[in-house]
Design a protein around this motif. Structure first.
Motif, short mmCIF file in Angstrom:
data_model
loop_
_atom_site.label_atom_id
_atom_site.label_comp_id
_atom_site.label_asym_id
_atom_site.label_seq_id
_atom_site.Cartn_x
_atom_site.Cartn_y
_atom_site.Cartn_z
N PHE A 188 -18.81 -65.85 -17.75
CA PHE A 188 -17.48 -66.31 -17.15
C PHE A 188 -16.22 -65.80 -17.72
O PHE A 188 -15.40 -65.24 -17.15
N HIS A 189 -16.33 -65.99 -19.18
CA HIS A 189 -15.10 -65.59 -19.84
C HIS A 189 -15.11 -64.08 -20.11
O HIS A 189 -13.76 -63.57 -19.88
N THR A 190 -16.05 -63.44 -20.30
CA THR A 190 -15.87 -62.03 -20.17
C THR A 190 -15.59 -61.32 -18.70
O THR A 190 -14.63 -60.39 -19.17
N LEU A 191 -16.01 -61.82 -17.59
CA LEU A 191 -15.64 -61.35 -16.38
C LEU A 191 -14.23 -61.76 -16.36
O LEU A 191 -13.23 -60.85 -15.75
N MET A 192 -13.71 -62.78 -16.41
CA MET A 192 -12.24 -62.98 -16.24
C MET A 192 -11.49 -62.03 -16.97
O MET A 192 -10.32 -61.62 -16.92
N ALA A 193 -11.92 -61.74 -18.17
CA ALA A 193 -11.15 -60.87 -19.19
C ALA A 193 -11.07 -59.58 -18.48
O ALA A 193 -9.99 -58.77 -18.75
N THR A 194 -12.25 -59.08 -17.97
CA THR A 194 -12.36 -57.89 -17.27
C THR A 194 -11.04 -57.68 -16.15
O THR A 194 -10.38 -56.67 -15.99
N TYR A 195 -11.14 -58.88 -15.35
CA TYR A 195 -10.12 -59.08 -14.25
C TYR A 195 -8.67 -58.96 -14.56
O TYR A 195 -7.76 -58.30 -14.12
N LEU A 196 -8.44 -59.56 -15.74
CA LEU A 196 -7.03 -59.58 -16.53
C LEU A 196 -6.72 -58.34 -16.93
O LEU A 196 -5.67 -57.91 -16.92
N THR A 197 -7.82 -57.57 -17.52
CA THR A 197 -7.43 -56.19 -18.06
C THR A 197 -6.91 -55.35 -17.11
O THR A 197 -6.06 -54.65 -17.32
N THR A 198 -7.75 -55.34 -15.95
CA THR A 198 -7.33 -54.42 -15.02
C THR A 198 -6.07 -54.64 -14.20
O THR A 198 -5.40 -53.99 -13.80
N ALA A 199 -5.96 -55.92 -14.16
CA ALA A 199 -4.55 -56.55 -13.58
C ALA A 199 -3.43 -56.02 -14.28
O ALA A 199 -2.27 -55.46 -13.72
N PHE A 200 -3.68 -56.13 -15.64
CA PHE A 200 -2.40 -55.88 -16.33
C PHE A 200 -2.08 -54.24 -16.58
O PHE A 200 -1.03 -53.62 -16.79
N VAL A 201 -3.36 -53.43 -16.28
CA VAL A 201 -3.23 -52.12 -16.23
C VAL A 201 -2.57 -51.41 -15.14
O VAL A 201 -1.47 -50.92 -14.81
N VAL A 202 -3.07 -52.39 -13.91
CA VAL A 202 -2.25 -52.04 -12.55
C VAL A 202 -1.05 -52.50 -12.51
O VAL A 202 0.03 -51.85 -12.11
N GLY A 203 -0.67 -53.57 -13.19
CA GLY A 203 0.58 -54.08 -13.19
C GLY A 203 1.63 -53.26 -14.05
O GLY A 203 2.68 -53.00 -13.49
N GLY A 204 0.96 -52.73 -14.98
CA GLY A 204 2.00 -51.66 -15.83
C GLY A 204 2.15 -50.59 -15.32
O GLY A 204 3.15 -49.87 -15.24
N VAL A 205 1.26 -49.90 -14.57
CA VAL A 205 1.39 -48.66 -13.81
C VAL A 205 2.38 -48.82 -12.81
O VAL A 205 3.35 -48.28 -12.31
N GLY A 206 2.24 -49.95 -11.87
CA GLY A 206 3.25 -50.38 -11.00
C GLY A 206 4.59 -50.53 -11.46
O GLY A 206 5.46 -50.14 -10.87
N ALA A 207 4.71 -51.30 -12.55
CA ALA A 207 6.05 -51.56 -13.22
C ALA A 207 6.75 -50.07 -13.72
O ALA A 207 7.98 -49.84 -13.47
N TRP A 208 5.94 -49.29 -14.35
CA TRP A 208 6.21 -47.98 -14.53
C TRP A 208 6.94 -47.18 -13.44
O TRP A 208 8.01 -46.65 -13.58
N HIS A 209 6.43 -47.24 -12.16
CA HIS A 209 6.94 -46.40 -11.10
C HIS A 209 8.24 -47.32 -10.61
O HIS A 209 8.97 -46.44 -9.90
N LEU A 210 8.06 -48.53 -10.79
CA LEU A 210 9.19 -49.39 -10.20
C LEU A 210 10.50 -49.03 -11.08
O LEU A 210 11.61 -49.07 -10.53
N LEU A 211 10.29 -48.89 -12.38
CA LEU A 211 11.31 -48.67 -13.11
C LEU A 211 12.05 -47.12 -12.79
O LEU A 211 13.27 -46.89 -12.85
N LYS A 212 11.13 -46.28 -12.27
CA LYS A 212 11.88 -45.04 -11.85
C LYS A 212 12.46 -44.92 -10.44
O LYS A 212 13.33 -44.45 -10.25
N ASP A 213 11.50 -46.00 -9.63
CA ASP A 213 12.09 -46.02 -8.17
C ASP A 213 11.61 -47.32 -7.74
O ASP A 213 10.58 -47.58 -7.00
N LYS A 214 12.54 -48.28 -7.83
CA LYS A 214 12.40 -49.72 -7.28
C LYS A 214 11.98 -49.69 -5.88
O LYS A 214 11.41 -50.71 -5.22
N THR A 215 12.08 -48.73 -5.00
CA THR A 215 11.91 -48.86 -3.41
C THR A 215 10.50 -48.14 -3.04
O THR A 215 10.13 -48.23 -1.99
N ASN A 216 9.68 -47.92 -4.25
CA ASN A 216 8.46 -47.37 -3.87
C ASN A 216 7.61 -48.23 -3.57
O ASN A 216 7.28 -49.29 -4.18
N LEU A 217 7.19 -48.25 -2.11
CA LEU A 217 6.26 -49.11 -1.48
C LEU A 217 5.00 -49.50 -2.33
O LEU A 217 4.41 -50.51 -2.26
#
Length: 477
Positions: A188-217
């Motif tokens: 359980f601990h490892t699976l939750m870690a994989t979900y958080l790892t993915t979430a922060f990669v996805v969130g980081g990519v989203g944040a990168w593109h929001l910093l360039k264009d906050k209207t990007n849907l």
């Protein structure tokens, strides 16, 4: 370069190097497979093209990550025969069938449906394609199930017998081996870690593109979904980590002593050492900052509960304290930083500034690789904390290594370092390049045969799509 190390240490370094490289790919692909299943499911349910665009955007990244994970895993497994032949001989009757189950169930399931998932979007029906995506996601979970069962048995061995030739052989029930005492917590601990790892990669990519264009849907949607995952899963992961720690205290107390930096026993309440420099020669933590009795409260739920220290463990049975002490703190520190980002995002939603707060986006971008650092730190805590054993309490690491000379192991280690950094460095660079491009309307997948309008949602790509019902004018926060 490695003259001061013997064959055992070199074999350990080689396995640590290869497994660290390998682990970062499953840590991402397990969570990303589930994220892809969610995106395709939402597309089927709502008909909104934005979910299919994000699916096609991330499936390209998943394909490269999955491929590198498979290759690095195959290379790593050969070391059981080359560097750890004695361990393979003694523990093979137990771990061999479990590894075979992983291949027969998870690997075949993933391999059978992966091609449909990657290349079948325009060749099979929507429901069949979604089924393939689900099967790949389930396959990654099953793979983690068997691999973590093997590792957990090495940490808390049960259900086996020791034959006359010294081999570990199955006892009356395989279930006692598979569901050993630490397995449910570690899984359980490892699976939750994989979900958080993915979430922060996805969130980081989203944040990168929001910093360039906050209207990007598309960037808004992926950032919103990632922050929901961070806010919901981070506290669950901290709670799961606490339960895992209590289980470790019961079955591997020396590991917890090293994690806590407790060289001495505390009969009337142990302090929580926040920071310090472990000094194994003098058996103390120098320059320590501690909170009195808090460790007893966390581990025993009683401020005055006694806790044993490493003074109760023979020196030959102690794990390396310094590495375990610091890797544990890195993992825990990142966990609480993830919780902080999740709570910050909830506050931003409340203020309706989730997409308009550059400081939050910059913080999320900085935290993008944090999941990888945390899982590696957690793995170091788990594996180094088990030393000096491969099978805890039963088979020592020094007695598990193949009869190889140190120069032979050093030569293969150098070769691994050169090849890994070249091959996987190139793969990582390519993934970063894919992430640097913003997802767009009518995103193409791994291999697309689309030459005209996007058929999946019945709308044509182009600026006019922003006004289409398939898109939200502003994704819900």
């Amino acid at each position: 370069m490695f003259e001061q190390f013997d064959a055992v240490m070199l074999a350990r370094i080689q396995f640590a190097f290869t497994i660290s490289f390998h682990f970062i790919f499953p840590a991402f692909s397990i969570g990303l497979a589930s994220y892809l299943a969610v995106l395709e499911g939402l597309w089927l349910k709502t008909g909104k093209q934005i979910y299919m665009d994000l699916f096609k955007y991330w499936i390209k990244i998943f394909a490269v990550t999955f491929a590198m994970g498979v290759v690095s895993g195959i290379v790593m497994s050969y070391q059981f025969g080359t560097n750890w032949a004695v361990f393979s001989d003694k523990a093979g009757p137990v771990i061999g069938p479990l590894m075979a189950y992983e291949v027969l169930t998870a690997f075949f399931l993933e391999a059978g449906f992966l091609g449909v998932m990657l290349f079948g979007m325009n060749k099979v029906g929507k429901k069949l394609h979604f089924t393939a995506t689900l099967m790949v996601a389930i396959g990654t979970f099953i793979s983690a199930f068997w691999i973590l069962s093997v590792n957990s048995w090495m940490q808390t061995p049960t259900g086996h017998e020791i034959a006359a030739n010294g081999q570990f052989v199955p006892g009356d029930s395989w279930w006692d081996i598979v569901f050993n005492p630490s397995f449910p917590y570690r899984l359980f601990h490892t699976l939750m870690a994989t979900y958080l790892t993915t979430a922060f990669v996805v969130g980081g990519v989203g944040a990168w593109h929001l910093l360039k264009d906050k209207t990007n849907l598309h960037a808004r949607k992926m950032f919103s979904m990632a922050m929901w995952m961070a806010a919901l899963v981070a506290p669950v992961q901290i709670f799961a980590g606490d339960l895992h720690g209590l289980n470790t205290l019961e079955h591997q107390p020396a590991k917890v002593m090293a994690m806590e930096g407790h060289y001495d026993s505390y009969p009337d309440g142990a302090p929580l050492i926040l920071f310090g420099i472990p000094n194994s020669e003098e058996k103390r933590v120098d320059y320590k900052i501690e909170i009195p009795k808090l460790s007893s409260l966390i581990l025993k739920h009683d401020l005055n509960a006694p806790l044993d220290g490493l003074d109760t463990i023979p020196d030959a049975d102690e794990p390396p304290v310094g590495m375990v002490f610091w890797s544990f703190r890195i993992m825990v520190g990142i966990g609480f930083a993830m919780l902080g980002i999740g709570l910050w995002s909830l506050f931003a939603r409340y203020r309706k500034t989730l997409y308009d707060w550059p400081l939050l986006h910059k913080a999320a971008l900085v935290m993008a690789p944090s999941g990888f650092v945390a899982v590696i730190a957690g793995w170091i805590t788990t594996e180094v904390g088990r030393q000096p054993y491969t099978v805890y309490g039963l088979l020592r690491t020094a007695d598990s290594v193949s009869p190889l000379a140190a120069p032979a192991v050093a030569a293969s280690l150098v070769a691994f370092i050169i090849v890994y950094f070249f091959v996987f460095g190139a793969g990582t660079w390519y993934i970063m390049r894919l992430m640097s491009k913003a997802p767009k309307i009518g995103e193409k997948g791994v291999k697309s045969t689309e030459t005209g309008p996007v058929r999946t949602a019945g709308i044509a790509p182009g600026p006019a799509q922003k006004d289409s019902p398939a898109f939200e004018p502003r994704p819900a926060e």
